[in-house]
Design an enzyme around this catalytic site. Sequence first.
Site, PDB file in Angstrom:
ATOM      1  N   HIS A 122       0.700  -1.273   0.057  1.00 15.38           N
ATOM      2  CA  HIS A 122       0.022  -0.023   0.037  1.00 15.38           C
ATOM      3  C   HIS A 122       0.872   1.396   0.096  1.00 15.38           C
ATOM      4  O   HIS A 122       1.989   1.343   0.457  1.00 15.38           O
ATOM      5  CB  HIS A 122      -0.991   0.010   1.337  1.00 15.38           C
ATOM      6  CG  HIS A 122      -0.226  -0.067   2.604  1.00 15.38           C
ATOM      7  ND1 HIS A 122       0.209   1.025   3.282  1.00 15.38           N
ATOM      8  CD2 HIS A 122       0.150  -1.129   3.360  1.00 15.38           C
ATOM      9  CE1 HIS A 122       1.058   0.527   4.343  1.00 15.38           C
ATOM     10  NE2 HIS A 122       0.908  -0.731   4.287  1.00 15.38           N
ATOM     11  N   ASP A 123       0.238   2.444  -0.586  1.00 11.54           N
ATOM     12  CA  ASP A 123       0.949   3.584  -0.720  1.00 11.54           C
ATOM     13  C   ASP A 123       2.579   3.724  -1.222  1.00 11.54           C
ATOM     14  O   ASP A 123       2.854   4.636  -0.993  1.00 11.54           O
ATOM     15  CB  ASP A 123       0.858   4.359   0.990  1.00 11.54           C
ATOM     16  CG  ASP A 123      -0.584   4.278   1.398  1.00 11.54           C
ATOM     17  OD1 ASP A 123      -1.458   4.952   0.754  1.00 11.54           O
ATOM     18  OD2 ASP A 123      -0.714   3.303   2.357  1.00 11.54           O
ATOM     19  N   GLY A 140       5.117  -1.365   2.455  1.00  6.48           N
ATOM     20  CA  GLY A 140       4.451  -0.191   2.437  1.00  6.48           C
ATOM     21  C   GLY A 140       5.129   1.375   2.045  1.00  6.48           C
ATOM     22  O   GLY A 140       6.177   1.537   2.937  1.00  6.48           O
TER      23      GLY A 140
END
Length: 270
Positions: A122-123, A140
């Site tokens: 994520h991100d 992440g």
Amino acid sequence: MIESTLIHPTAVIHPSAKVEASVQIGPYAVIGENVVLGPRVTVGPHAVVEFAEVGEGCRIHAGAFVGTAPQDLKYRGEETKLILGPGCVVRESVTLNRGTAATGLTKIGSRCLFMAYSHVAHDCIIGNEVILANSVAVAGHCEVGDWSIIGGMVGLHQFIRVGKLAMIGAGAMVPLDIPPYALAWGDRARLSGLNLIGLRRRGMSPEIIKDLKNVYREVFDSSAPIKEHLARLSAQERTAPVKEFLSFIQASQRGICRPASTQEDSSLDE
């Protein structure tokens, strides 16, 4: 209901999905909520795509998962997404997770190659023409610059930055930032000079490469702290790639991966 001879009748497509007429979708693939599939995208059998914008000409192979939920215990189902740029190749069993509430987005550039079993959490922000070899794990909030190549089974720690045109050897565990144009390998990863082959393939002139070599040597010279070298070198007139190399190091929050020893920087002698 989307009807097309290019979409297998066993595929499941959410009503909110936007699918271009030229898209091909294989057997038992699942196209979930808030998906946009651009022209000439192909989605293989049993692949899952959700909460994602997929650019023109991307090829998503069998069993890949694109835009699926973050593997983050803080995630509470917030509506976030993943952007996959045009021309990317996502091989079998790859996992590309969408963002969390922290940024709302995982963003991937154009013409990237994600080999089988590689993972982007994520991100993350992944640049253009990046290659992740088999079983690479990008944690992440990482950033990976354009044209970088990451070898098989490399692991990047959360919030790591990998600079433009860097190359990381297979099996490395990477706890610190890797500067642009650098080579790194080993457990834990250490710098081993510059990515000279990559620099030449990108058309860097011999003068710029020489300047990068000189600055690399000076930055990691043990005669003074890196901060002192950076301050002195940044005040001088330098080529754009050298400025990028220096500014990347100055901006590091986690710290920079360093050479194990000057003797190991063999590429500087080429």
